[in-house]
Enzyme design. Sequence first.
Site, PDB file in Angstrom:
ATOM      1  CG  HIS A  53       3.122  44.334  -3.737  1.00 59.00           C
ATOM      2  ND1 HIS A  53       1.771  44.535  -3.571  1.00 59.00           N
ATOM      3  CD2 HIS A  53       3.711  45.498  -3.408  1.00 59.00           C
ATOM      4  CE1 HIS A  53       1.547  45.763  -3.130  1.00 59.00           C
ATOM      5  NE2 HIS A  53       2.711  46.375  -3.030  1.00 59.00           N
ATOM      6  CG  ASP A  54       5.792  47.425  -5.557  1.00 58.03           C
ATOM      7  OD1 ASP A  54       4.807  47.885  -6.162  1.00 58.03           O
ATOM      8  OD2 ASP A  54       6.089  47.761  -4.391  1.00 58.03           O
ATOM      9  CG  ASN A  84      -4.257  43.165  -9.963  1.00 60.04           C
ATOM     10  OD1 ASN A  84      -5.149  43.992 -10.146  1.00 60.04           O
ATOM     11  ND2 ASN A  84      -4.032  42.634  -8.769  1.00 60.04           N
ATOM     12  CD  GLU A  86      -4.588  40.013  -5.565  1.00 64.59           C
ATOM     13  OE1 GLU A  86      -3.746  39.101  -5.686  1.00 64.59           O
ATOM     14  OE2 GLU A  86      -4.301  41.217  -5.658  1.00 64.59           O
ATOM     15  CG  HIS A 100      -7.343  42.743  -4.007  1.00 62.17           C
ATOM     16  ND1 HIS A 100      -6.113  42.467  -3.432  1.00 62.17           N
ATOM     17  CD2 HIS A 100      -8.186  42.933  -2.973  1.00 62.17           C
ATOM     18  CE1 HIS A 100      -6.228  42.500  -2.115  1.00 62.17           C
ATOM     19  NE2 HIS A 100      -7.486  42.792  -1.821  1.00 62.17           N
TER      20      HIS A 100
END
EC number: 2.6.99.2
Length: 252
Positions: free
Chosen positions: A205-206, A7, A70, A43
Amino acid sequence: MTALSINLNKIALIRNSRDTEYPSVVLHAVRCITAGAHGITVHPRPDQRHIRADDCYELASLLDVEFNIEGNPFAPACKSDRRYVSDYPGFMEIIRLTRPAQCTLVPDTDSQLTSDHGFDLRKDGDRLAPIIAELKSLGVRVSLFMDPDPAQIRLAKDIGADRIELYTGPYAESFGSLHQDSVLKQFIAASDVAAEVGLGLNAGHDLNLHNLFLFKNSVHKLLEVSIGHAFTVDAIELGIDNCIKSYLNCLR
């Protein structure tokens, strides 16, 4: 092997802190792919605080690996209030113009610092179903950002999704604590339900170099992980090439 999608939001955020095109989002995408990443994720939000619509167009024209865009499918078009930044055309219009390999639909808002929960399909399922149908008609694979809730995951299949992306924030928060095993079991159960109903499984995520190995080797049939914030931080310390290699080692 589980695919690694990088990302690039944080690269764009650094660029946007100055009135410049440096660092280049496109060149970082190429660097990550050359180092072994399997795909690129972006994103674009209406406020374009990191990835901009123009980034999506440029990446779509250049990438020869999986491109995953996304965002919130209900995000409308809006005017930009910043010099040199084009207007936001609306999330769905970006997808129509770029036709990425995958579109991950996320229930975020501009007021959120980052995505922090999955869809409630009892509330949004009827609105999402025609959007999913349109995306699939464009040849775009559809993934829904979801919490590890078996009932909700079954609904994702019912409204036509191809995959789900499990929101792994709670797992990352629990990692190394007394609650780690109980939280991880929720994600294992969610992966079993996804496999049972025929949904592909992504996660993000994380996730980072500390917690990724355990997650990947615990949940079942994990197809792809999307990593951005931790990757950017690790790349500062390790360099992009070594960072990509480290993440790939976690996924082997």
